[in-house]
Design a protein around this motif. Structure first.
Motif, PDB file in Angstrom:
ATOM      1  N   ARG A  19       0.660  -4.723   0.875  1.00  0.00           N
ATOM      2  CA  ARG A  19      -0.231  -3.848   1.663  1.00  0.00           C
ATOM      3  C   ARG A  19      -1.455  -3.451   0.847  1.00  0.00           C
ATOM      4  O   ARG A  19      -2.550  -3.346   1.371  1.00  0.00           O
ATOM      5  N   LEU A  20      -1.235  -3.191  -0.457  1.00  0.00           N
ATOM      6  CA  LEU A  20      -2.366  -2.805  -1.305  1.00  0.00           C
ATOM      7  C   LEU A  20      -3.358  -3.965  -1.424  1.00  0.00           C
ATOM      8  O   LEU A  20      -4.571  -3.758  -1.403  1.00  0.00           O
ATOM      9  N   LEU A  21      -2.817  -5.173  -1.534  1.00  0.00           N
ATOM     10  CA  LEU A  21      -3.713  -6.339  -1.615  1.00  0.00           C
ATOM     11  C   LEU A  21      -4.508  -6.477  -0.324  1.00  0.00           C
ATOM     12  O   LEU A  21      -5.706  -6.755  -0.344  1.00  0.00           O
ATOM     13  N   PHE A  22      -3.832  -6.250   0.781  1.00  0.00           N
ATOM     14  CA  PHE A  22      -4.492  -6.328   2.090  1.00  0.00           C
ATOM     15  C   PHE A  22      -5.607  -5.282   2.186  1.00  0.00           C
ATOM     16  O   PHE A  22      -6.634  -5.502   2.807  1.00  0.00           O
ATOM     17  N   ALA A  23      -5.378  -4.130   1.536  1.00  0.00           N
ATOM     18  CA  ALA A  23      -6.389  -3.064   1.562  1.00  0.00           C
ATOM     19  C   ALA A  23      -7.403  -3.225   0.425  1.00  0.00           C
ATOM     20  O   ALA A  23      -8.161  -2.301   0.125  1.00  0.00           O
ATOM     21  N   SER A  24      -7.389  -4.393  -0.228  1.00  0.00           N
ATOM     22  CA  SER A  24      -8.312  -4.724  -1.339  1.00  0.00           C
ATOM     23  C   SER A  24      -8.147  -3.828  -2.561  1.00  0.00           C
ATOM     24  O   SER A  24      -9.059  -3.708  -3.371  1.00  0.00           O
ATOM     25  N   GLU A  25      -6.999  -3.191  -2.692  1.00  0.00           N
ATOM     26  CA  GLU A  25      -6.755  -2.374  -3.891  1.00  0.00           C
ATOM     27  C   GLU A  25      -5.997  -3.234  -4.911  1.00  0.00           C
ATOM     28  O   GLU A  25      -4.813  -3.016  -5.201  1.00  0.00           O
ATOM     29  N   THR A  26      -6.722  -4.215  -5.464  1.00  0.00           N
ATOM     30  CA  THR A  26      -6.089  -5.235  -6.308  1.00  0.00           C
ATOM     31  C   THR A  26      -5.481  -4.650  -7.578  1.00  0.00           C
ATOM     32  O   THR A  26      -4.347  -4.987  -7.945  1.00  0.00           O
ATOM     33  N   GLU A  27      -6.244  -3.793  -8.269  1.00  0.00           N
ATOM     34  CA  GLU A  27      -5.763  -3.229  -9.532  1.00  0.00           C
ATOM     35  C   GLU A  27      -4.490  -2.403  -9.317  1.00  0.00           C
ATOM     36  O   GLU A  27      -3.553  -2.469 -10.093  1.00  0.00           O
ATOM     37  N   GLU A  28      -4.526  -1.616  -8.241  1.00  0.00           N
ATOM     38  CA  GLU A  28      -3.366  -0.784  -7.915  1.00  0.00           C
ATOM     39  C   GLU A  28      -2.152  -1.669  -7.585  1.00  0.00           C
ATOM     40  O   GLU A  28      -1.033  -1.376  -8.004  1.00  0.00           O
ATOM     41  N   ALA A  29      -2.411  -2.771  -6.866  1.00  0.00           N
ATOM     42  CA  ALA A  29      -1.325  -3.700  -6.519  1.00  0.00           C
ATOM     43  C   ALA A  29      -0.696  -4.279  -7.789  1.00  0.00           C
ATOM     44  O   ALA A  29       0.519  -4.336  -7.915  1.00  0.00           O
ATOM     45  N   LEU A  30      -1.556  -4.665  -8.741  1.00  0.00           N
ATOM     46  CA  LEU A  30      -1.061  -5.238  -9.996  1.00  0.00           C
ATOM     47  C   LEU A  30      -0.205  -4.219 -10.745  1.00  0.00           C
ATOM     48  O   LEU A  30       0.877  -4.534 -11.250  1.00  0.00           O
TER      49      LEU A  30
END
Lengths: 117, 400
Positions: free
Chosen positions: B70-81
């Protein structure tokens, strides 16, 4: 049979395959140089016989295939009537796609085994 | 009306509210339109916030993966990592989280790998080899990492860098497999690095970590002392030091006198470290096997075509209440896990992590994490495929 194993060995992530008779003797083999085929054959035979025994003793009959998943690889063991097709793959190989390849090779080997008997 | 004039009108409303001027009449239609445009985004944010809270309160491998997606979908890449890295740290036995992290990192580091390969073509330096090998290690390409280390050693046999990276590869593997082979490989390489450069503090820290893990506390303290006399000690090292002092007093004399090889064998046999170097508690997590069995039975026993389930923890067999079939499956699990583990090790494949048996009886899916094994007997092939990862995640959460 040798050709079937060699074709299988060309698929991505497959380290090698063996056809091991019920007595543990290698019928055909296509293993990469780094793999000790005698060792793999002996161990595969031990695994399949022990697993079959454990299953049958507890009421689970007719074992056809066993896939062993390990930290650094997978071992597919498939009953082909005259013995077991044993395929060793790298860890990252997709279980689903490798299963399809192994099943397809096993079916060819079963047909060949029937013709040769 | 154009989009610009709509925005201007909207600004006028807010400016009026801020500066106390007379507000223009509110166009409710426009407000509704604006809200309907923003609504999906607001709902996504709310869902994300709820999911974050849920994963934080009750982390599971499935939850972590879902949140990262979901974070990747919301473009929150760093948070997803960050979420996936923390997930892997918490559930190191979860294959699905590990694969997710590897793929993620590979994509991110592709450009850096290409740049380092270019540098090595024109100006080969041990540092560049070390960096490249470390990246391959980080993304799980261990064979490639080892290959880069070997190339570095051929060019720079006196460099400690490739030995350090090889040691780290061994340590990564050791944490997962606990086999003598991986432990010995890590120790030998770190030692070699410290022989070449006695001030290689990273190698000393890793040696302290691995020695602490296997229970060689005196040796671990010796290496840690090299570090503490040469650098400022951070909280992590303080914990390690406290853990070592604690373990020296708790470990019996007999264990302390065992040599490193014997300790490595002991860890491999018991399938658990003597100490967790980075936490003050001893490694084994407190398990409530009955609760775990109840959850396992609830979740996997109710699947379509599920005949029975079994959970085996060490020598203990946790069975579902309605007996016979579950008992038979537990016996199969214990025997297959035993022979599978021994054979996988002899084939140099590490520990067995699972097995799938197919026959006239249907499908038996077995997964194994450390000393715990779980199995489900199913009749449907597709269901059998779909439970492989969830069973592994379940074990990782309870026994990893």
């Amino acid at each position: 049979m040798q050709q079937v194993l060699e074709d299988l060995g060309e698929k991505v992530g497959i380290l090698g395959s063996l056809l091991v008779g019920e007595d543990g003797v290698i019928v055909a083999s296509s293993m990469s140089g780094s793999v000790d085929e005698e060792r793999v054959a002996a161990l595969a035979n031990t695994v399949i016989l022990s697993a079959r025994l454990a299953l049958e003793q507890n009421g689970y009959r007719g074992l056809k295939s066993l896939v062993l998943l390990a930290d650094y690889g997978k071992v597919f063991l498939h009953d082909i009537g005259i013995g077991f097709l044993t395929v060793v793959t790298q860890k990252d190989v997709s279980l689903g796609s490798a299963e399809v390849e192994v099943q397809s090779a096993a079916q060819k080997l079963v047909k060949m085994a029937r013709l040769s008997v | 009306m154009s989009e610009d004039s709509s925005r201007i009108d909207h600004l006028k409303v807010w400016a009026g509210a801020l500066f106390g001027k007379e507000q223009p009449p509110i166009d409710r239609g426009k407000l509704v339109k604006l809200f309907s445009l923003l609504r999906p985004k607001l709902l996504r944010r709310r869902d994300l916030k709820r999911l974050k809270k849920k994963v934080f309160e009750d982390p599971t491998p499935e939850g972590v993966r879902d949140l990262a997606h979901r974070l990747l979908f919301a473009s929150e890449t760093e948070e997803a990592l960050r979420v996936v890295e923390e997930g892997v740290e918490r559930f190191p036995e979860s294959d699905s989280l590990q694969s997710f992290l590897t793929l993620f990192k590979k994509n991110r580091l592709r450009a850096t790998i290409d740049r380092l390969l270019q540098i090595l073509e024109t100006r080969p330096l041990p540092e560049a080899y070390g960096q490249l090998a470390d990246i391959y290690r980080d993304v799980g390409e261990l064979d490639q990492a080892l290959d880069v280390c070997q190339r570095c050693l051929e060019k720079f046999p006196e460099s400690d860098i490739p030995y350090l990276v090889q040691g780290k590869i061994g340590l990564d593997r050791y944490k997962r497999t606990l086999t003598v082979r991986d432990g010995r490989f890590a120790i030998d390489n770190f030692h070699r690095a410290t022989v070449i450069d006695p001030h290689n503090l990273k190698a000393h820290i890793h040696l302290a970590e691995i020695y602490c893990g296997i229970g060689a506390s005196r040796k671990a303290l010796d290496h840690l002392e090299v570090v503490t006399t040469q650098t400022v000690v951070d909280d992590r090292l303080k914990t390690l030091e406290a853990n070592l002092v604690e373990s020296l007093s708790s470990v019996n004399q007999e264990t302390q006198e065992l040599d490193v090889d014997s300790l490595l064998i002991q860890v491999e046999t018991q399938e658990r470290l003597a100490h967790d170097p980075w936490n003050l508690a001893v490694t084994s997590r407190d398990h409530d096997e009955d609760a775990a069995m109840a959850e396992f039975s609830d979740r996997f026993g109710s699947l379509e075509g599920s005949h029975d389930v079994a959970l085996v923890v060490g020598d203990q067999v946790a069975e579902p209440a309605e007996g016979e079939e579950g008992h038979a499956l537990s016996a199969v699990v214990a025997q297959v896990a035993s022979v599978g583990d021994a054979s996988a090790r002899k084939m140099d494949l590490g520990n067995m992590t699972g097995a799938i048996a197919t026959g006239d009886f249907g499908h038996i899916v077995i997964r194994k994490v450390r000393g715990a094994s779980a199995a489900v007997h199913l009749s449907d092939e597709n269901v059998a495929r779909s439970v492989r990862e969830p069973i592994q995640d379940f074990l990782a959460r309870h026994f990893g």
